[in-house]
Design an enzyme around this catalytic site. Structure first.
Site, PDB file in Angstrom:
ATOM      1  CB  ILE A  13      29.231 -82.197 -37.744  1.00 14.62           C
ATOM      2  CG1 ILE A  13      28.093 -81.568 -37.839  1.00 14.62           C
ATOM      3  CG2 ILE A  13      29.564 -82.327 -35.985  1.00 14.62           C
ATOM      4  CD1 ILE A  13      26.408 -81.842 -37.610  1.00 14.62           C
TER       5      ILE A  13
ATOM      6  CB  VAL B  40      27.109 -75.746 -41.000  1.00 20.50           C
ATOM      7  CG1 VAL B  40      26.352 -74.904 -41.612  1.00 20.50           C
ATOM      8  CG2 VAL B  40      27.089 -77.592 -40.972  1.00 20.50           C
TER       9      VAL B  40
ATOM     10  CD  GLU C  84      37.595 -88.341 -28.647  1.00 18.37           C
ATOM     11  OE1 GLU C  84      37.595 -87.847 -29.912  1.00 18.37           O
ATOM     12  OE2 GLU C  84      37.464 -89.254 -28.202  1.00 18.37           O
TER      13      GLU C  84
ATOM     14  CG  ASN D  79      32.885 -76.315 -31.021  1.00 22.08           C
ATOM     15  OD1 ASN D  79      32.169 -75.493 -31.113  1.00 22.08           O
ATOM     16  ND2 ASN D  79      33.526 -77.345 -32.173  1.00 22.08           N
TER      17      ASN D  79
ATOM     18  CE1 TYR E 267      27.523 -82.387 -32.110  1.00 26.14           C
ATOM     19  CE2 TYR E 267      29.347 -81.687 -31.034  1.00 26.14           C
ATOM     20  CZ  TYR E 267      29.309 -82.054 -31.891  1.00 26.14           C
ATOM     21  OH  TYR E 267      30.086 -82.363 -33.623  1.00 26.14           O
TER      22      TYR E 267
HETATM   23  C1  LIG Z   1      28.544 -76.965 -34.626  1.00 22.45           C
HETATM   24  C2  LIG Z   1      27.793 -76.593 -35.433  1.00 22.45           C
HETATM   25  C3  LIG Z   1      28.029 -77.822 -37.614  1.00 22.45           C
HETATM   26  C4  LIG Z   1      26.747 -76.063 -35.921  1.00 22.45           C
HETATM   27  O1  LIG Z   1      26.454 -75.633 -37.328  1.00 22.45           O
HETATM   28  P1  LIG Z   1      24.780 -75.243 -37.807  1.00 22.45           P
HETATM   29  O2  LIG Z   1      24.558 -75.270 -38.533  1.00 22.45           O
HETATM   30  O3  LIG Z   1      25.368 -73.295 -37.018  1.00 22.45           O
HETATM   31  O4  LIG Z   1      23.042 -75.359 -36.507  1.00 22.45           O
HETATM   32  P2  LIG Z   1      22.025 -75.512 -36.957  1.00 22.45           P
HETATM   33  O5  LIG Z   1      21.689 -74.068 -37.037  1.00 22.45           O
HETATM   34  O6  LIG Z   1      21.136 -76.923 -36.868  1.00 22.45           O
HETATM   35  O7  LIG Z   1      21.898 -75.185 -34.252  1.00 22.45           O
HETATM   36  C5  LIG Z   1      21.441 -76.026 -34.500  1.00 22.45           C
HETATM   37  C6  LIG Z   1      20.709 -75.611 -32.627  1.00 22.45           C
HETATM   38  O8  LIG Z   1      22.477 -75.950 -32.011  1.00 22.45           O
HETATM   39  C7  LIG Z   1      22.770 -74.603 -31.529  1.00 22.45           C
HETATM   40  N1  LIG Z   1      23.888 -74.417 -31.904  1.00 22.45           N
HETATM   41  C8  LIG Z   1      24.185 -73.693 -32.981  1.00 22.45           C
HETATM   42  N2  LIG Z   1      25.542 -72.845 -33.265  1.00 22.45           N
HETATM   43  C9  LIG Z   1      25.001 -72.408 -31.850  1.00 22.45           C
HETATM   44  C10 LIG Z   1      25.938 -71.171 -31.395  1.00 22.45           C
HETATM   45  N3  LIG Z   1      26.821 -70.088 -32.021  1.00 22.45           N
HETATM   46  N4  LIG Z   1      25.706 -70.586 -29.825  1.00 22.45           N
HETATM   47  C11 LIG Z   1      24.684 -71.597 -29.147  1.00 22.45           C
HETATM   48  N5  LIG Z   1      24.107 -72.549 -29.451  1.00 22.45           N
HETATM   49  C12 LIG Z   1      24.552 -72.924 -31.119  1.00 22.45           C
HETATM   50  C13 LIG Z   1      20.714 -73.986 -31.002  1.00 22.45           C
HETATM   51  O9  LIG Z   1      20.332 -75.094 -29.670  1.00 22.45           O
HETATM   52  C14 LIG Z   1      20.803 -74.233 -32.134  1.00 22.45           C
HETATM   53  O10 LIG Z   1      19.465 -74.340 -32.264  1.00 22.45           O
HETATM   54  P3  LIG Z   1      18.138 -73.220 -32.413  1.00 22.45           P
HETATM   55  O11 LIG Z   1      19.205 -72.060 -33.616  1.00 22.45           O
HETATM   56  O12 LIG Z   1      17.233 -73.685 -32.803  1.00 22.45           O
HETATM   57  O13 LIG Z   1      18.647 -72.371 -31.249  1.00 22.45           O
HETATM   58  C15 LIG Z   1      28.581 -75.276 -36.712  1.00 22.45           C
HETATM   59  O14 LIG Z   1      29.013 -74.300 -35.475  1.00 22.45           O
HETATM   60  C16 LIG Z   1      29.471 -75.699 -36.943  1.00 22.45           C
HETATM   61  O15 LIG Z   1      30.197 -76.136 -38.013  1.00 22.45           O
HETATM   62  N6  LIG Z   1      31.080 -75.131 -36.274  1.00 22.45           N
HETATM   63  C17 LIG Z   1      32.251 -75.353 -36.662  1.00 22.45           C
HETATM   64  C18 LIG Z   1      33.096 -77.073 -37.253  1.00 22.45           C
HETATM   65  C19 LIG Z   1      32.720 -77.299 -35.256  1.00 22.45           C
HETATM   66  O16 LIG Z   1      33.382 -77.343 -34.603  1.00 22.45           O
HETATM   67  N7  LIG Z   1      32.175 -79.074 -35.732  1.00 22.45           N
HETATM   68  C20 LIG Z   1      32.177 -79.407 -34.214  1.00 22.45           C
HETATM   69  C21 LIG Z   1      33.278 -80.473 -34.089  1.00 22.45           C
HETATM   70  S1  LIG Z   1      33.081 -81.099 -32.925  1.00 22.45           S
END
Ligand SMILES: CC(C)(COP(=O)(O)OP(=O)(O)OC[C@H]1O[C@@H](n2cnc3c(N)ncnc32)[C@H](O)[C@@H]1OP(=O)(O)O)[C@@H](O)C(=O)NCCC(=O)NCCS
Length: 145
Positions: free
Chosen positions: A63, A65, A97, A102, A109
């Site tokens: 997943i 973004v 996993e 991260n 999650y």
């Molecule tokens: C993990 C990831 C997909 C989250 O995407 P995102 O669009 O930023 O997430 P959202 O805006 O929907 O956030 C949803 C919730 O997740 C949590 N969250 C997301 N990013 C966070 C951060 N940097 N720090 C703390 N909490 C976080 C929060 O609870 C957030 O809710 P809030 O914004 O109301 O506080 C993104 O950071 C990413 O692409 N990371 C790199 C790829 C990766 O590591 N993927 C996982 C592989 S296992």
């Protein structure tokens, strides 16, 4: 996600991960029939997710973004697509996993109720060559009836 999305999906993957999936990894997942989703803004892909559905279990394979579009709720959109698909496939459990370091993904999650059930030591490639630990997280899915 369809095959013609792969060049842009790969660009998102490369922008987000120090150790990205290859185009072959992505193509193999699609060819294996794993469901995938892309988030498209105009003509541009800004996020994607891939799920593997096996007997009774759904594993989140990735997943992502785009870095410039984080904290807009897009990760939640992708999570909800996957949870819905897992429920539709009558899975009892979701699992995944995630790198120990991260924090963003772990927070996402946990917000959906995933809890840690295990640890795989040195599971992921890392720059120091030692390998980074993975947390194994699961989410039980309520089944109707
Ligand atoms: C993990 C990831 C997909 C989250 O995407 P995102 O669009 O930023 O997430 P959202 O805006 O929907 O956030 C949803 C919730 O997740 C949590 N969250 C997301 N990013 C966070 C951060 N940097 N720090 C703390 N909490 C976080 C929060 O609870 C957030 O809710 P809030 O914004 O109301 O506080 C993104 O950071 C990413 O692409 N990371 C790199 C790829 C990766 O590591 N993927 C996982 C592989 S296992």
């Amino acid at each position: 996600m369809q095959a013609h999305h792969l060049p842009q999906v790969l660009a998102v993957e490369r922008a987000a991960n120090a150790h990205p999936w290859s185009e072959a990894n992505l193509r193999d997942s699609l060819q294996a029939g794993y469901p995938g989703w892309v988030l498209i803004d105009g003509e541009r892909i800004i996020g994607y997710a891939i799920l593997m559905i096996a007997v009774g279990e759904a594993q989140v394979l990735n997943i992502v973004v785009s870095p410039e579009r984080r904290r807009e709720g897009l990760g939640r959109v992708l999570m909800e697509c996957m949870i819905e698909a897992a429920k539709t496939a009558q899975c009892e459990l979701m699992l995944l996993e995630v790198r120990r370091s991260n924090a963003a993904a772990i927070a996402l999650y946990r917000a959906y109720g995933f809890a840690q059930i295990g640890l795989r030591r040195h599971y992921y490639r890392s720059d120091d060559g030692v390998g980074e630990d993975a947390f194994v997280l699961t989410l039980p899915l309520a089944q109707p009836g």
